[in-house]
Design an enzyme around this catalytic site. Structure first.
Site, PDB file in Angstrom:
ATOM      1  N   GLU A   1       0.800  -1.274  -0.086  1.00  0.00           N
ATOM      2  CA  GLU A   1      -0.040   0.006   0.182  1.00  0.00           C
ATOM      3  C   GLU A   1       0.839   1.255   0.158  1.00  0.00           C
ATOM      4  O   GLU A   1       0.514   2.235  -0.565  1.00  0.00           O
ATOM      5  CB  GLU A   1      -1.086  -0.110   1.144  1.00  0.00           C
TER       6      GLU A   1
ATOM      7  N   THR B   1     -11.343   8.316 -13.068  1.00  0.00           N
ATOM      8  CA  THR B   1     -10.337   7.885 -11.980  1.00  0.00           C
ATOM      9  C   THR B   1     -10.536   6.457 -11.886  1.00  0.00           C
ATOM     10  O   THR B   1      -9.957   5.863 -10.940  1.00  0.00           O
ATOM     11  CB  THR B   1      -9.998   8.817 -10.857  1.00  0.00           C
TER      12      THR B   1
END
Ligand code: DMJ
Length: 655
Positions: free
Chosen positions: A519, A630
């Site tokens: 992440e 997006t």
């Protein structure tokens, strides 16, 4: 007030006997119990309920150990620079100190709520607390008369000009699905493309079997997940999959999805939604489905939904708040956002969809709303030319100086360059803002590690945090698609920078045991492009690295991008594929899989779509005609001149 003792009146001052007092007390306590009990029957949105009853979600069955709990604790820490600067007025009803208290003490954040926010993406990377209770209705400017007029249906009916789908098709330069649905001539690439299609079918079939109509599939427990990001809207995975199924030619599956939208997508929900998430997934997904297929049903659904989002803009500045109740129109700032602020990546990621809502409805109000945001951002002073992540929707000032090209900031920059491209390169303001922002980013954030890796650091009031989030890896692709329109002497530089960032993100994958990226990865503490904190080791099927491979492939045709994409496919198959779908994993550095039991809807919408495009010919959704929002939903470039030209009226592109 003082009660005096009067003759003949008992001490109570009421003259009641003991038995009467007892009956009165009994009645009183009954009344109190009744009132409190009634709170449970109020709808979720009623404020009293929120005040008296804390929102604790029931914890779902989770599988594996708690790396997400670690993540939660990490996310609960508030970076120092999130103090509002002196002189900044917090939004009504909030003070920084009380917020700090709630940050450290709030015990009611469930694992499920946390998972959602972690997944929620670019805009929601860092924090995990419930929203602030500052309701915009109480302080917002009321809708102006002209806005009301613009939204009224009679006004719209009076507009003679309506959107013509045929005309739109006539203005495309190429057929959306290419000459042969983008099938590559090279057999190995075609085989890889087929593999990705199989992954999509597998994900979809399992969603359909175990979670139909819910928002996401929980592939280990084989059930559905609804969550609270979409304000009671359902079927996020269906909306997010429509265009992916369509371009892959999975028509039976696409038709099931379409039928569900037609018969079961209920927009009359009354819950609290993230404006950003509903916009990028639902509005974006429905718009793309409409533009690809011409089905009027998608258009009317998206128009209905678009109207429900408008009240979020009723703030003193017109900068929308992050959370909106889709039923009442009341909106809030996120509780974790400093001093009731709005988030750059949230209010800055509406432009593409809102311009298309105006395009389809011929109602300028949507464009006006996002242009107002643009105007404010253009005017406001920027520290070192940078755009901080938190802005007050009340004062229109920055709330604190944290700048990031990753979570909380990211898609704002993406939407600047894409607004320019989507306007057929006529939106000069967007262009100026994008290249201005790029200059500031290069001067302040772009770094080279001792090992030669280029990365984007984060900026906290002038101090660099040498960390790059997975979310920030979309920037390779963004800088790539923006290269061509930069100053002539900078074009090659931008392309090189895009390639370097994409390379660094690939390194974050290759340096893990699973060949999937964490992440967040760091460039201090000895390592490079690796996560140093336990809480950063997870991978939740995110697309950003693959997204950059896809753009870089289209821009350079360097075969390494297809190879890197294939490495990701193999890793996904090995570590994320489970019996009933795909799941995120809690630690990319260990081969003993611990799955998070969530098949995110963006896996279907973005990760698999970008992989499929990577192994397809460039004429499948050609970049000359389409920009991807997006959430990877393709939106067409608007060719005003062509759309207004009578000659294109009946011209359609043959497929
Ligand atoms: C997606 O919902 C979108 O890409 C968003 O912009 C960021 N987060 C997720 C994917 O990681």
């Amino acid at each position: 007030m003082v009660f005096r003792k009067l003759p003949g009146v008992s001490a109570s001052g009421m003259g009641l006997r003991l038995s009467q007092k007892f009956v009165f007390l009994l009645f009183l306590s009954g009344l109190v119990t009744l009132c409190f009990g009634a709170l449970f029957f109020l709808p979720d949105s009623v404020r009293l309920k929120r005040i008296f009853l804390s929102k604790t979600e029931t914890q779902p069955a989770t599988v594996g150990s708690g790396s997400e709990n670690d993540a939660t604790r990490e996310h609960l820490k508030r970076p120092k620079d999130q103090e509002p600067p002196r002189g900044m007025t917090p939004a009504k009803g909030e003070t920084t100190s009380t917020k700090l208290k709630s940050l450290s003490r709030n015990p009611t954040v469930s694992l499920e709520a946390t998972e959602e926010r972690l997944a929620g993406g670019k805009a929601q990377e860092d924090f995990t607390l419930p929203r602030s209770k500052t309701e915009s209705k109480t302080e917002s400017k009321t809708e102006s008369a002209s806005e009301k007029a613009a939204t009224s249906s009679s006004n719209r009916a009076a507009m003679s000009d309506t959107f013509s789908y045929d005309k739109f098709k006539g203005c495309l330069l190429k057929p959306p699905l290419g000459r042969d649905t983008g099938r590559p001539s090279d057999p190995q690439t075609n085989e890889r493309r087929e593999k990705v299609k199989e992954m999509m079918k597998f994900s979809w079939d399992n969603y359909k079997r175990y979670a139909w109509g819910k928002n996401e599939l929980r592939p280990l427990t084989k059930n559905g997940h609804i969550g609270n990001m979409f304000g009671g809207l359902r079927g996020a995975s269906i909306i997010d999959s429509l265009d992916t199924l369509y371009i892959m030619g999975l028509m039976e599956e696409y038709n099931d999805a379409k039928e569900w939208v037609q018969t079961s997508l209920d927009l009359n929900s009354n819950g609290e939604a993230s404006l950003f998430e509903v916009n990028i997934r639902y509005v974006g997904g429905l718009l793309a489905a409409y533009y690809l297929t011409g089905e009027e049903m998608y258009k009317s659904k998206v128009m209905e939904l678009g109207e429900k989002l408008l009240p979020a803009f009723n703030t003193p500045t017109g900068i929308p708040r992050g959370v909106i109740n889709l039923g009442s129109g009341t909106s809030w700032s996120w509780g974790w956002a400093s001093a009731g602020s709005s988030i750059l990546a949230e209010f800055g990621t509406l432009h593409l969809e809102f311009v298309h809502l105006s395009e389809l409805s011929r109602n300028p109000i949507y464009t006006e709303k996002v242009m107002n945001i643009r105007k404010l951002l253009n005017k406001i002073e920027k520290p070192h030319g940078l755009y901080p992540n938190f802005l007050s929707p009340v004062s229109g000032n920055w709330v604190q100086h944290h700048v990031s090209i990753g979570g909380l900031g990211d898609s704002f920059y993406e939407y600047l360059i894409k607004s320019y491209l989507m306007s057929d390169k006529t939106d000069e303001d967007a262009k100026k803002m994008y290249y201005g922002a790029m200059e500031a980013i290069e001067a302040n954030l772009v770094q080279k590690s001792p090992g030669g890796l280029t990365y984007m650091a984060e900026w906290r009031g002038g101090i660099l945090d040498h960390k790059m989030g997975h979310l920030a890896c979309f920037s390779g692709g963004m800088i790539g698609i923006g290269a061509d329109d930069g100053a002539p002497e900078k074009r090659q530089h931008f392309l090189d920078l895009a390639a370097e960032i994409t390379h660094t993100c690939h390194e974050s994958y290759t340096r893990s045991a699973t060949k999937l990226g964490p992440e967040a990865f760091r460039f201090d503490g000895g390592g490079e492009a690796t996560a140093t904190r336990l809480s950063d080791r997870y991978y939740i099927l995110r697309p950003e690295v693959i997204e950059s491979y896809m753009y870089m492939w289209r821009l350079t045709h360097d075969p390494k991008y297809r190879e890197w994409g294939w490495e990701a496919v193999e890793a996904l198959e090995q570590h994320c594929r489970v019996e009933s779908g795909f799941s995120g994993i809690r630690d990319v550095y260990t081969m003993t899989a611990s799955h998070d039991n969530m098949q995110q809807s963006f896996f279907l919408s973005e990760t698999l779509k970008y992989l499929y495009l990577l192994f397809s010919d460039d004429d499948l959704l050609p970049l000359e005609d389409w920009v991807f929002n997006t959430e990877a939903h393709p939106l067409p470039i608007i060719r005003r001149g062509c759309m207004q030209d009578e000659a294109t009226q009946d011209k359609t592109v043959s497929e």
